[in-house]
Design a protein around this motif. Structure first.
Motif, PDB file in Angstrom:
ATOM      1  N   ILE A 144       0.831  -1.208   0.000  1.00  0.00           N
ATOM      2  CA  ILE A 144       0.000   0.000   0.000  1.00  0.00           C
ATOM      3  C   ILE A 144       0.864   1.256   0.000  1.00  0.00           C
ATOM      4  N   ILE A 145       1.873   1.301   0.868  1.00  0.00           N
ATOM      5  CA  ILE A 145       2.667   2.531   0.949  1.00  0.00           C
ATOM      6  C   ILE A 145       3.585   2.680  -0.256  1.00  0.00           C
ATOM      7  N   ARG A 146       3.943   1.570  -0.894  1.00  0.00           N
ATOM      8  CA  ARG A 146       4.711   1.687  -2.139  1.00  0.00           C
ATOM      9  C   ARG A 146       3.873   2.398  -3.202  1.00  0.00           C
ATOM     10  N   LYS A 147       2.581   2.076  -3.233  1.00  0.00           N
ATOM     11  CA  LYS A 147       1.716   2.693  -4.233  1.00  0.00           C
ATOM     12  C   LYS A 147       1.390   4.138  -3.866  1.00  0.00           C
ATOM     13  N   LYS A 148       0.928   4.361  -2.641  1.00  0.00           N
ATOM     14  CA  LYS A 148       0.405   5.681  -2.289  1.00  0.00           C
ATOM     15  C   LYS A 148       1.488   6.726  -2.059  1.00  0.00           C
ATOM     16  N   THR A 149       2.703   6.298  -1.731  1.00  0.00           N
ATOM     17  CA  THR A 149       3.777   7.248  -1.422  1.00  0.00           C
ATOM     18  C   THR A 149       5.023   7.029  -2.262  1.00  0.00           C
ATOM     19  N   ALA A 150       5.543   5.800  -2.234  1.00  0.00           N
ATOM     20  CA  ALA A 150       6.837   5.552  -2.875  1.00  0.00           C
ATOM     21  C   ALA A 150       6.780   5.694  -4.387  1.00  0.00           C
ATOM     22  N   SER A 151       5.605   5.487  -4.991  1.00  0.00           N
ATOM     23  CA  SER A 151       5.518   5.583  -6.454  1.00  0.00           C
ATOM     24  C   SER A 151       5.908   6.967  -6.951  1.00  0.00           C
ATOM     25  N   LEU A 152       5.560   8.012  -6.204  1.00  0.00           N
ATOM     26  CA  LEU A 152       5.931   9.375  -6.614  1.00  0.00           C
ATOM     27  C   LEU A 152       7.414   9.635  -6.423  1.00  0.00           C
ATOM     28  N   PHE A 153       8.006   9.083  -5.364  1.00  0.00           N
ATOM     29  CA  PHE A 153       9.444   9.208  -5.175  1.00  0.00           C
ATOM     30  C   PHE A 153      10.182   8.496  -6.304  1.00  0.00           C
ATOM     31  N   SER A 154       9.695   7.304  -6.647  1.00  0.00           N
ATOM     32  CA  SER A 154      10.300   6.521  -7.716  1.00  0.00           C
ATOM     33  C   SER A 154      10.178   7.248  -9.050  1.00  0.00           C
ATOM     34  N   ALA A 171      18.031   1.390 -11.463  1.00  0.00           N
ATOM     35  CA  ALA A 171      18.572   1.545 -10.109  1.00  0.00           C
ATOM     36  C   ALA A 171      18.018   2.798  -9.446  1.00  0.00           C
ATOM     37  N   LEU A 172      17.848   3.861 -10.223  1.00  0.00           N
ATOM     38  CA  LEU A 172      17.354   5.109  -9.648  1.00  0.00           C
ATOM     39  C   LEU A 172      15.849   5.051  -9.377  1.00  0.00           C
ATOM     40  N   TYR A 173      15.129   4.245 -10.151  1.00  0.00           N
ATOM     41  CA  TYR A 173      13.736   3.982  -9.778  1.00  0.00           C
ATOM     42  C   TYR A 173      13.689   3.277  -8.413  1.00  0.00           C
ATOM     43  N   GLN A 174      14.590   2.321  -8.217  1.00  0.00           N
ATOM     44  CA  GLN A 174      14.660   1.607  -6.944  1.00  0.00           C
ATOM     45  C   GLN A 174      15.043   2.543  -5.800  1.00  0.00           C
ATOM     46  N   LEU A 175      15.949   3.468  -6.079  1.00  0.00           N
ATOM     47  CA  LEU A 175      16.343   4.476  -5.082  1.00  0.00           C
ATOM     48  C   LEU A 175      15.125   5.229  -4.577  1.00  0.00           C
ATOM     49  N   GLY A 176      14.297   5.691  -5.496  1.00  0.00           N
ATOM     50  CA  GLY A 176      13.101   6.428  -5.099  1.00  0.00           C
ATOM     51  C   GLY A 176      12.122   5.579  -4.320  1.00  0.00           C
ATOM     52  N   ASP A 177      11.990   4.311  -4.713  1.00  0.00           N
ATOM     53  CA  ASP A 177      11.091   3.407  -4.006  1.00  0.00           C
ATOM     54  C   ASP A 177      11.522   3.234  -2.557  1.00  0.00           C
ATOM     55  N   LEU A 178      12.806   3.032  -2.341  1.00  0.00           N
ATOM     56  CA  LEU A 178      13.328   2.861  -0.985  1.00  0.00           C
ATOM     57  C   LEU A 178      13.132   4.126  -0.154  1.00  0.00           C
ATOM     58  N   LEU A 179      13.436   5.277  -0.753  1.00  0.00           N
ATOM     59  CA  LEU A 179      13.262   6.536  -0.035  1.00  0.00           C
ATOM     60  C   LEU A 179      11.797   6.778   0.316  1.00  0.00           C
ATOM     61  N   ALA A 186      10.060  10.413  -9.419  1.00  0.00           N
ATOM     62  CA  ALA A 186      10.962  11.567  -9.376  1.00  0.00           C
ATOM     63  C   ALA A 186      12.386  11.169  -9.729  1.00  0.00           C
ATOM     64  N   THR A 187      12.866  10.087  -9.130  1.00  0.00           N
ATOM     65  CA  THR A 187      14.260   9.697  -9.348  1.00  0.00           C
ATOM     66  C   THR A 187      14.443   8.980 -10.684  1.00  0.00           C
ATOM     67  N   GLY A 188      13.596   7.991 -10.960  1.00  0.00           N
ATOM     68  CA  GLY A 188      13.712   7.254 -12.213  1.00  0.00           C
ATOM     69  C   GLY A 188      13.283   8.066 -13.413  1.00  0.00           C
ATOM     70  N   GLY A 189      12.214   8.839 -13.263  1.00  0.00           N
ATOM     71  CA  GLY A 189      11.745   9.676 -14.364  1.00  0.00           C
ATOM     72  C   GLY A 189      12.752  10.744 -14.735  1.00  0.00           C
ATOM     73  N   SER A 190      13.381  11.318 -13.732  1.00  0.00           N
ATOM     74  CA  SER A 190      14.420  12.312 -13.987  1.00  0.00           C
ATOM     75  C   SER A 190      15.589  11.684 -14.738  1.00  0.00           C
TER      76      SER A 190
END
Length: 337
Positions: A175-185, A204-212, A187-191
């Motif tokens: 749930i939190i991966r979808k509602k929160t981490a997806s936007l972080f991912s 790897a940078l998509y994964q970075l955002g997911d973890l953050l 940001a990092t992977g999309g950039s």
């Protein structure tokens, strides 16, 4: 493995100073969007679009851009889109939580009621998708649209599992991966995608955002239990009143103290508001919160390790500093025993 040359600049926010001018462009871009709506909507959207917060997601976009070749106008646009999506989700969150303030500013629902607030959130979501078409990439637009879907699905999943003791920690993390981490991912992977990096670095940078993102949501869940509203600048302690099962609550439900576990389960089953302040003197309360904090710290450390893949620049240093700042926020929630 530690990264010895990363400096822990405690709360100096150098990472924001480095991209201050670029963040200003993102902010101006978002504020200008209010003028894209019909006259009946403009005044409302001006208020909504001016209630930006820490700009964490745009900051991630810009720092990754700086670390992978340089900040372009496309990165400014992506930062603004993600901030609009985030703002729209917050408008809806405040309706669900019946929150009356956010960052010391009255929420849309407290100003104009729930119905109008929901519609304003919907408008902002849809407008972000309109702006995404300016990338002229169907694949990238699909990816951003999928992120909006994930955010909304995460919110639905959370709302449908209130007071649900059959919910597992694994489901909580999804749930939190979808509602929160997806936007972080995003940001990092999309950039990174906009910077045209290799597929390996992009993934790897998509994964970075997911973890953050996961670490940040755990922090927010712990803050809701132990934080002070005046310091946080937003309505807190809504998880207990709304029956949200978060990581510290999961740990409390399996703390080993049978009396605490039984009373907590009974309160949740009866859909009663749990007064966690009554448990503050019980060691299992501190232990449960601190266990959740440690999980977040581990996720944050794993995210920091991924920065090894980037060339050593001031932007990479700033990204590392951002992770250390999240460490500080988490440690501030820790309960001494």
């Amino acid at each position: 493995m530690a990264i010895p040359f990363f400096s822990k600049l405690r709360s100096q926010k150098h990472y924001l100073n480095l991209i201050k001018a670029d963040l200003k462009q993102v902010s101006e871009f978002v504020e200008a969007q209010a003028n894209c709506f019909d006259s009946e909507v403009v005044d409302y959207m001006e208020t909504v679009c001016q209630t930006k917060g820490k700009m964490l997601r745009p900051a991630l976009v810009l720092l990754i851009a700086g670390a992978t070749g340089g900040i372009k106008q496309e990165h400014i646009r992506l930062g603004a889109i993600l901030e609009m999506i985030h703002m729209a989700s917050l408008v809806h969150d405040d309706v669900i939580d019946m929150a009356d303030k956010r960052r010391d500013v009255p929420t849309a629902n407290s100003l104009w009621g729930n119905s109008l607030a929901v519609l304003l959130g919907d408008i902002l979501f849809s407008h972000a998708m309109v702006v995404s078409t300016e990338f002229n990439s169907i694949d990238f637009c699909k990816r951003l649209a999928s992120i909006v879907r994930d955010v909304c699905q995460g919110e639905v999943a959370q709302s449908s599992r209130l007071y649900d003791l059959s919910m597992t920690k694994e489901e909580y993390f999804e749930i939190i991966r979808k509602k929160t981490a997806s936007l972080f991912s995003a940001a990092t992977g999309g950039s990174a995608w906009l910077s045209n990096v290799s597929p390996e670095i992009e993934n790897a940078l998509y994964q970075l955002g997911d973890l953050l993102g996961v670490a940040y949501q755990i922090y927010d869940d712990c803050l809701d239990m132990v934080g002070d509203e005046d310091d946080a600048g937003k309505t807190l302690h809504t998880d207990a009143s709304k029956g949200k099962l978060t990581l510290p609550i999961f740990y409390l439900l399996e703390c080993g103290d049978r009396n605490v576990e039984a009373s907590l389960r009974e309160a949740i089953e009866n859909q009663e508001t749990v007064d966690y302040s009554k448990l503050k003197d019980n060691p299992v309360y501190a232990d449960s919160v601190n266990k959740a904090i440690q999980v977040a710290l581990n996720k944050n450390e794993a995210a920091r390790e991924i920065l090894w893949l980037l060339p050593q620049t001031e932007y990479r240093e700033a990204l590392a500093e951002l992770t250390f700042y999240l460490d500080e926020l988490l440690e501030d929630c820790r309960i001494s025993q």
